[in-house]
Motif scaffolding. Structure first.
Motif, mmCIF file in Angstrom:
data_model
loop_
_atom_site.group_PDB
_atom_site.id
_atom_site.type_symbol
_atom_site.label_atom_id
_atom_site.label_comp_id
_atom_site.label_asym_id
_atom_site.label_seq_id
_atom_site.Cartn_x
_atom_site.Cartn_y
_atom_site.Cartn_z
ATOM 1 N N GLY A 55 24.189 79.428 54.392
ATOM 2 C CA GLY A 55 24.201 80.577 55.329
ATOM 3 C C GLY A 55 23.558 79.614 56.977
ATOM 4 N N ALA A 56 23.441 78.792 56.793
ATOM 5 C CA ALA A 56 22.507 78.274 57.657
ATOM 6 C C ALA A 56 23.490 77.528 58.877
ATOM 7 C CB ALA A 56 21.665 77.321 58.058
ATOM 8 N N ALA A 57 23.797 78.365 60.308
ATOM 9 C CA ALA A 57 25.375 78.128 61.331
ATOM 10 C C ALA A 57 24.540 76.797 61.668
ATOM 11 C CB ALA A 57 25.557 79.037 61.955
ATOM 12 N N GLU A 58 23.166 76.806 61.951
ATOM 13 C CA GLU A 58 22.978 75.681 62.946
ATOM 14 C C GLU A 58 23.379 74.236 61.963
ATOM 15 O OE1 GLU A 58 20.367 78.971 63.821
ATOM 16 O OE2 GLU A 58 21.498 78.072 61.776
ATOM 17 N N LEU A 59 23.423 74.709 60.734
ATOM 18 C CA LEU A 59 23.241 72.932 59.945
ATOM 19 C C LEU A 59 24.882 72.690 59.881
ATOM 20 C CD1 LEU A 59 20.692 73.157 57.815
ATOM 21 C CD2 LEU A 59 20.440 72.427 60.159
ATOM 22 N N GLU A 60 25.808 73.619 60.281
ATOM 23 C CA GLU A 60 26.698 73.893 59.682
ATOM 24 C C GLU A 60 27.744 71.800 59.914
ATOM 25 O OE1 GLU A 60 28.923 76.530 61.293
ATOM 26 O OE2 GLU A 60 28.888 77.998 58.963
ATOM 27 N N ASP A 61 27.222 71.545 61.439
ATOM 28 C CA ASP A 61 28.012 70.571 61.992
ATOM 29 C C ASP A 61 26.517 68.631 60.979
ATOM 30 O OD1 ASP A 61 25.221 70.498 63.075
ATOM 31 O OD2 ASP A 61 25.588 70.587 65.157
ATOM 32 N N GLY A 62 25.929 68.992 60.240
ATOM 33 C CA GLY A 62 25.523 68.195 59.696
ATOM 34 C C GLY A 62 24.372 67.754 59.889
ATOM 35 N N THR A 63 23.845 68.322 60.800
ATOM 36 C CA THR A 63 22.396 68.325 62.006
ATOM 37 C C THR A 63 21.513 68.387 61.708
ATOM 38 O OG1 THR A 63 23.781 65.940 63.427
ATOM 39 C CG2 THR A 63 21.517 66.753 64.165
ATOM 40 N N LEU A 64 20.566 68.818 61.968
ATOM 41 C CA LEU A 64 18.735 68.913 62.614
ATOM 42 C C LEU A 64 19.005 68.746 63.346
ATOM 43 C CD1 LEU A 64 17.249 71.870 61.617
ATOM 44 C CD2 LEU A 64 15.760 69.812 60.574
ATOM 45 N N ASP A 65 18.785 68.914 64.995
ATOM 46 C CA ASP A 65 18.831 69.285 66.210
ATOM 47 C C ASP A 65 17.683 70.083 66.199
ATOM 48 O OD1 ASP A 65 21.234 67.759 67.498
ATOM 49 O OD2 ASP A 65 21.773 69.498 66.420
ATOM 50 N N VAL A 66 16.727 69.042 66.901
ATOM 51 C CA VAL A 66 15.130 68.941 67.269
ATOM 52 C C VAL A 66 14.800 69.026 68.616
ATOM 53 C CG1 VAL A 66 12.617 68.601 66.428
ATOM 54 C CG2 VAL A 66 14.381 68.250 64.613
ATOM 55 N N LEU A 116 11.365 78.694 66.076
ATOM 56 C CA LEU A 116 12.891 78.786 65.841
ATOM 57 C C LEU A 116 13.467 80.045 67.123
ATOM 58 C CD1 LEU A 116 11.588 78.612 62.743
ATOM 59 C CD2 LEU A 116 14.138 78.175 61.955
ATOM 60 N N ARG A 117 15.053 80.534 67.214
ATOM 61 C CA ARG A 117 15.394 81.249 68.011
ATOM 62 C C ARG A 117 14.827 82.807 66.880
ATOM 63 N NH1 ARG A 117 18.777 77.202 68.945
ATOM 64 N NH2 ARG A 117 20.298 77.794 67.257
ATOM 65 N N LYS A 118 14.796 83.716 67.654
ATOM 66 C CA LYS A 118 14.476 84.765 66.896
ATOM 67 C C LYS A 118 15.534 85.203 66.145
ATOM 68 C CE LYS A 118 11.102 86.747 68.308
ATOM 69 N NZ LYS A 118 9.592 87.344 67.101
ATOM 70 N N ASP A 119 17.289 84.769 66.158
ATOM 71 C CA ASP A 119 18.288 85.160 65.180
ATOM 72 C C ASP A 119 18.515 83.753 63.954
ATOM 73 O OD1 ASP A 119 19.002 83.232 66.825
ATOM 74 O OD2 ASP A 119 20.916 83.915 67.512
ATOM 75 N N SER A 120 17.527 82.648 64.194
ATOM 76 C CA SER A 120 17.531 81.884 62.972
ATOM 77 C C SER A 120 17.472 82.633 61.896
ATOM 78 C CB SER A 120 17.548 80.125 63.801
ATOM 79 O OG SER A 120 18.326 80.060 64.980
ATOM 80 N N THR A 121 17.331 83.432 61.385
ATOM 81 C CA THR A 121 16.252 83.569 59.947
ATOM 82 C C THR A 121 17.292 82.316 59.238
ATOM 83 O OG1 THR A 121 18.440 85.388 59.609
ATOM 84 C CG2 THR A 121 16.377 86.021 60.834
ATOM 85 N N ALA A 122 18.101 82.148 58.386
ATOM 86 C CA ALA A 122 19.113 81.883 57.347
ATOM 87 C C ALA A 122 17.957 80.433 57.394
ATOM 88 C CB ALA A 122 20.091 81.653 57.589
ATOM 89 N N LEU A 138 14.732 76.195 56.206
ATOM 90 C CA LEU A 138 12.807 75.141 56.093
ATOM 91 C C LEU A 138 11.820 75.584 55.372
ATOM 92 C CD1 LEU A 138 13.698 75.109 59.660
ATOM 93 C CD2 LEU A 138 13.769 73.479 58.035
ATOM 94 N N GLU A 139 11.734 77.197 55.254
ATOM 95 C CA GLU A 139 10.395 77.433 54.535
ATOM 96 C C GLU A 139 10.751 76.558 53.091
ATOM 97 O OE1 GLU A 139 10.406 80.956 54.958
ATOM 98 O OE2 GLU A 139 8.781 81.300 56.867
#
Length: 296
Positions: A55-66, A257-263, A268-269
């Motif tokens: 459900g975490a769209a940010e991780l669909e590319d296989g990378t956690l960008d920090v 995190l951005r406000k809409d990054s709830t998933a 991460l929690e």
């Protein structure tokens, strides 16, 4: 319960280790990446099972960008090659990525621009020794992961006799722009003027090393930064600097995190909880001699 007190001997051990790494990196500044360029640490390991990241769209590319301002040893800094990020935040972000089964990539970004960069989707999260404040919580969300106070670095021998932040009234103090230390100094300046003790001349700089240099050069009587960073700065410059034992206003560091990054926040929690349970969280903090900054 928050652990807030740092032991000077513990900070000394960490600072000496960081100083040895940074000494070898001298002269590499001209090769450092441009602001915002990604830098990758060592490859991650296979993920642990049990956390659904679908459900975490940010991780669909296989990378956690920090996003991180990588000039803040021992929390985040470049290793002896001048390009590899190191430090507590780097190790923790890498461990979180391993648990989630993704790679991790760091984007070096100036601290005063790091929240707008996150909001502009230049990366997925901020891990940059960012203190959680009410003002920042209006802009982004946080996951607390440490508790750290503010340190005061002065010239060797403390010629101005500074013992607390109240002693900065009427003096020139350096600080990194965009940090919680700016807010602390601004509030203290107002207090100083209200009490008729003289205004604080606040010198603001883009990076913490620039602010520290002002004390070394005699252009400021003190610099404020996070306590482990203050201790490291003093130990790297034993002939010119020292750090006071006093810590000002211990407060949490947070993953931003951005406000809409709830998933993404949810997974991460879960990952952070797993790192605490299996002992990795404690190992990372102890590696950098920051055990007293852990959250229970």
């Amino acid at each position: 319960m928050l652990k807030t007190r740092a032991k000077p001997l513990v900070w000394l051990m960490a600072a000496l280790a960081v100083a040895a790494l940074l000494a070898a990196a001298c002269g590499e500044d001209e090769d450092e990446e441009e602001e915002g360029e990604p830098t990758e640490p060592a490859a991650t390991q296979p993920a642990a099972e049990g956390i659904d990241i679908s459900g975490a769209a940010e991780l669909e590319d296989g990378t956690l960008d920090v996003g991180s301002d990588i000039a803040y040893a021992p929390i985040e800094f470049y290793g002896e090659d001048g390009t590899t990020p190191m430090g507590l935040d780097v190790d923790l972000a890498t461990a979180l990525a391993e648990v989630l089964g993704v790679e991790v990539k760091f984007h070096n970004t100036g601290f005063d621009a790091i929240i707008p960069a996150l909001q502009g989707s230049r990366f997925d999260v901020i891990m940059s020794a960012m203190t959680v404040t009410d003002e920042r919580k209006e802009q982004i969300d946080f996951i607390d992961y440490a508790n750290v106070g503010v340190g005061i670095v002065v010239a060797k021998g403390n010629p101005e006799g500074i013992t607390t932040i109240d002693d900065l009234c009427g003096k020139t103090v350096a600080v990194q722009e965009g940090t919680i230390q700016v807010d602390i100094l601004t509030a203290q300046d107002e207090k100083c003027q209200d009490e008729g003790k003289g205004a604080i001349d606040i010198l603001r700089f883009g990076t913490d090393p620039e602010a520290v240099d002002q004390v070394k050069a005699g252009r400021a009587v003190a610099v404020l930064n996070d306590f482990p960073v203050a201790y490291t700065a003093a130990e790297e410059n034993p002939d010119t600097l020292e750090v006071l034992d006093t810590q000002v206003d211990p407060a949490p560091y947070g993953i931003g995190l951005r406000k809409d990054s709830t998933a993404l926040s949810d997974v991460l929690e879960q990952a952070l909880a797993q790192l605490k349970e299996d002992g990795t969280y404690q190992e990372i903090f102890e590696k950098w001699s920051m055990g007293d900054a852990m959250l229970d």
